[in-house]
Design a protein around this motif. Sequence first.
Motif, PDB file in Angstrom:
ATOM      1  N   LYS A 206      10.517   6.860   2.916  1.00  9.91           N
ATOM      2  CA  LYS A 206      10.888   6.872   1.497  1.00  9.91           C
ATOM      3  C   LYS A 206       9.983   5.980   0.652  1.00  9.91           C
ATOM      4  N   TYR A 207       9.650   4.796   1.157  1.00 10.36           N
ATOM      5  CA  TYR A 207       8.834   3.899   0.345  1.00 10.36           C
ATOM      6  C   TYR A 207       7.437   4.467   0.140  1.00 10.36           C
ATOM      7  N   ARG A 208       6.936   5.219   1.155  1.00 18.13           N
ATOM      8  CA  ARG A 208       5.630   5.855   1.024  1.00 18.13           C
ATOM      9  C   ARG A 208       5.674   6.978  -0.005  1.00 18.13           C
ATOM     10  N   ARG A 209       6.760   7.746   0.002  1.00 19.66           N
ATOM     11  CA  ARG A 209       6.917   8.804  -0.989  1.00 19.66           C
ATOM     12  C   ARG A 209       6.934   8.224  -2.395  1.00 19.66           C
ATOM     13  N   LEU A 210       7.654   7.113  -2.553  1.00 23.88           N
ATOM     14  CA  LEU A 210       7.724   6.483  -3.861  1.00 23.88           C
ATOM     15  C   LEU A 210       6.380   5.890  -4.257  1.00 23.88           C
TER      16      LEU A 210
ATOM     17  N   LEU B 214      17.170  -0.550  -3.688  1.00 29.58           N
ATOM     18  CA  LEU B 214      16.343  -1.609  -4.267  1.00 29.58           C
ATOM     19  C   LEU B 214      15.291  -2.094  -3.277  1.00 29.58           C
ATOM     20  N   GLY B 215      15.654  -2.205  -2.001  1.00 26.35           N
ATOM     21  CA  GLY B 215      14.678  -2.637  -0.991  1.00 26.35           C
ATOM     22  C   GLY B 215      13.517  -1.667  -0.857  1.00 26.35           C
ATOM     23  N   THR B 216      13.802  -0.381  -0.958  1.00 30.67           N
ATOM     24  CA  THR B 216      12.749   0.637  -0.888  1.00 30.67           C
ATOM     25  C   THR B 216      11.811   0.509  -2.079  1.00 30.67           C
ATOM     26  N   VAL B 217      12.377   0.301  -3.263  1.00 29.92           N
ATOM     27  CA  VAL B 217      11.568   0.136  -4.472  1.00 29.92           C
ATOM     28  C   VAL B 217      10.685  -1.101  -4.349  1.00 29.92           C
ATOM     29  N   GLN B 218      11.260  -2.195  -3.878  1.00 27.58           N
ATOM     30  CA  GLN B 218      10.484  -3.425  -3.736  1.00 27.58           C
ATOM     31  C   GLN B 218       9.324  -3.249  -2.759  1.00 27.58           C
ATOM     32  N   LYS B 219       9.581  -2.557  -1.660  1.00 20.48           N
ATOM     33  CA  LYS B 219       8.526  -2.330  -0.672  1.00 20.48           C
ATOM     34  C   LYS B 219       7.420  -1.458  -1.243  1.00 20.48           C
ATOM     35  N   ALA B 220       7.783  -0.439  -2.023  1.00 19.67           N
ATOM     36  CA  ALA B 220       6.786   0.443  -2.638  1.00 19.67           C
ATOM     37  C   ALA B 220       5.941  -0.313  -3.656  1.00 19.67           C
ATOM     38  N   LEU B 221       6.582  -1.095  -4.500  1.00 16.20           N
ATOM     39  CA  LEU B 221       5.834  -1.848  -5.508  1.00 16.20           C
ATOM     40  C   LEU B 221       4.941  -2.904  -4.874  1.00 16.20           C
ATOM     41  N   ASN B 222       5.439  -3.556  -3.821  1.00 11.07           N
ATOM     42  CA  ASN B 222       4.604  -4.535  -3.118  1.00 11.07           C
ATOM     43  C   ASN B 222       3.357  -3.879  -2.547  1.00 11.07           C
ATOM     44  N   GLY B 223       3.512  -2.660  -2.047  1.00  9.04           N
ATOM     45  CA  GLY B 223       2.359  -1.938  -1.518  1.00  9.04           C
ATOM     46  C   GLY B 223       1.341  -1.618  -2.596  1.00  9.04           C
ATOM     47  N   LEU B 224       1.811  -1.238  -3.783  1.00 10.13           N
ATOM     48  CA  LEU B 224       0.896  -0.909  -4.880  1.00 10.13           C
ATOM     49  C   LEU B 224       0.223  -2.159  -5.444  1.00 10.13           C
ATOM     50  N   VAL B 225       0.923  -3.283  -5.399  1.00  8.85           N
ATOM     51  CA  VAL B 225       0.297  -4.542  -5.794  1.00  8.85           C
ATOM     52  C   VAL B 225      -0.817  -4.899  -4.809  1.00  8.85           C
ATOM     53  N   ALA B 226      -0.534  -4.729  -3.521  1.00 10.84           N
ATOM     54  CA  ALA B 226      -1.549  -5.017  -2.497  1.00 10.84           C
ATOM     55  C   ALA B 226      -2.761  -4.113  -2.632  1.00 10.84           C
ATOM     56  N   GLN B 227      -2.538  -2.868  -3.093  1.00  7.96           N
ATOM     57  CA  GLN B 227      -3.635  -1.922  -3.274  1.00  7.96           C
ATOM     58  C   GLN B 227      -4.427  -2.196  -4.549  1.00  7.96           C
ATOM     59  N   GLY B 228      -3.891  -3.010  -5.438  1.00  7.25           N
ATOM     60  CA  GLY B 228      -4.592  -3.333  -6.682  1.00  7.25           C
ATOM     61  C   GLY B 228      -4.215  -2.455  -7.856  1.00  7.25           C
ATOM     62  N   LEU B 229      -3.317  -1.492  -7.651  1.00  9.77           N
ATOM     63  CA  LEU B 229      -2.925  -0.611  -8.749  1.00  9.77           C
ATOM     64  C   LEU B 229      -2.021  -1.338  -9.744  1.00  9.77           C
TER      65      LEU B 229
ATOM     66  N   HIS C 253      -9.497   4.656  -5.037  1.00 11.13           N
ATOM     67  CA  HIS C 253      -8.163   4.709  -4.447  1.00 11.13           C
ATOM     68  C   HIS C 253      -7.660   6.154  -4.535  1.00 11.13           C
ATOM     69  N   VAL C 254      -7.760   6.881  -3.426  1.00 10.28           N
ATOM     70  CA  VAL C 254      -7.338   8.279  -3.409  1.00 10.28           C
ATOM     71  C   VAL C 254      -5.817   8.370  -3.364  1.00 10.28           C
ATOM     72  N   ASP C 255      -5.198   7.504  -2.593  1.00 10.56           N
ATOM     73  CA  ASP C 255      -3.745   7.348  -2.612  1.00 10.56           C
ATOM     74  C   ASP C 255      -3.462   5.906  -2.209  1.00 10.56           C
ATOM     75  N   PRO C 256      -2.214   5.469  -2.227  1.00 22.60           N
ATOM     76  CA  PRO C 256      -1.948   4.059  -1.948  1.00 22.60           C
ATOM     77  C   PRO C 256      -2.407   3.589  -0.577  1.00 22.60           C
ATOM     78  N   ALA C 257      -2.565   4.506   0.367  1.00 20.44           N
ATOM     79  CA  ALA C 257      -2.920   4.107   1.730  1.00 20.44           C
ATOM     80  C   ALA C 257      -4.343   4.514   2.118  1.00 20.44           C
ATOM     81  N   TYR C 258      -5.085   5.128   1.200  1.00 19.25           N
ATOM     82  CA  TYR C 258      -6.417   5.631   1.571  1.00 19.25           C
ATOM     83  C   TYR C 258      -7.404   5.356   0.437  1.00 19.25           C
TER      84      TYR C 258
END
Length: 256
Positions: free
Chosen positions: A22-26, A59-74, A146-151
């Motif tokens: 779910k967090y990846r989808r978000l 809320l935990g899923t949202v936090q994990k998704a946003l943390n990932g996007l912060v780490a990616q620089g978006l 940044h093609v997607d958050p993980a690539y």
Amino acid sequence: MDTLLTEVEKRCRETAASDIPKYRRLMTALHDAIGSGIVAPGDRIPTEKDIASALPFALGTVQKALNGLVAQGLLRRNRRSGTFVSDTARPLDDMSQFVFERADGTVIDSVLTEITGMEITQDTGAWSTVLGACTAGYIRIMRTDHVDPAYRCYVEIYLRADRYPGLLDENPHNLSGRNIRTLIEARYGDTVSSTEVAVAATPTDRRIAHLAKFQEKAIILQIDVAGFDSNARALFLQTAYAPAGPYRVRFRTDTN
């Protein structure tokens, strides 16, 4: 509902039946929605609680998704004022020459780019062979796509320093999101009439591994794109380094 959240909700519904966490989808939905231009660099996005209230995610899923996007620089965070779209990563303004495709054939409709460095080099390599000898040296622009958050891909663009000296006075952040072909046409009146593309699988050398944060000697795809004017004079050489991933790249070599 906030325009951004409306778009994110729509994109999440499209992947609801998938096995993606779910967090990846978000993360992907937010990445693509922001890349589409709904919000501008520097804009504040809704709070974690607002996102969790508006979307079917905890809320935990949202936090994990946003943390990932912060780490990616978006995204960037300010403890007092909230979460904002990064001022440095911007959607590429022209993707007419290539597209990234998923395994199911759907197209990535936005790629965020960030200029990470710009310098003059006297080094020689494939760029000097294509652009010709230049006593003034070569401008090297370093970019992360940044093609997607993980690539992500790493890109280097080379131009003759004696032809485009004004580029050195640019704030590198102002070049984020700019396709080099459209940039030199708008700023210098140099129209790219044709391109040549060469692709090879190659081990990552030490310099690229360090700059791109790739594993040294890992096999990557090296994509060289040279742009030429109507007199067959080389204007630039762009080299993209793409690690193994879930995408394929489709190219066009015409400029219409």
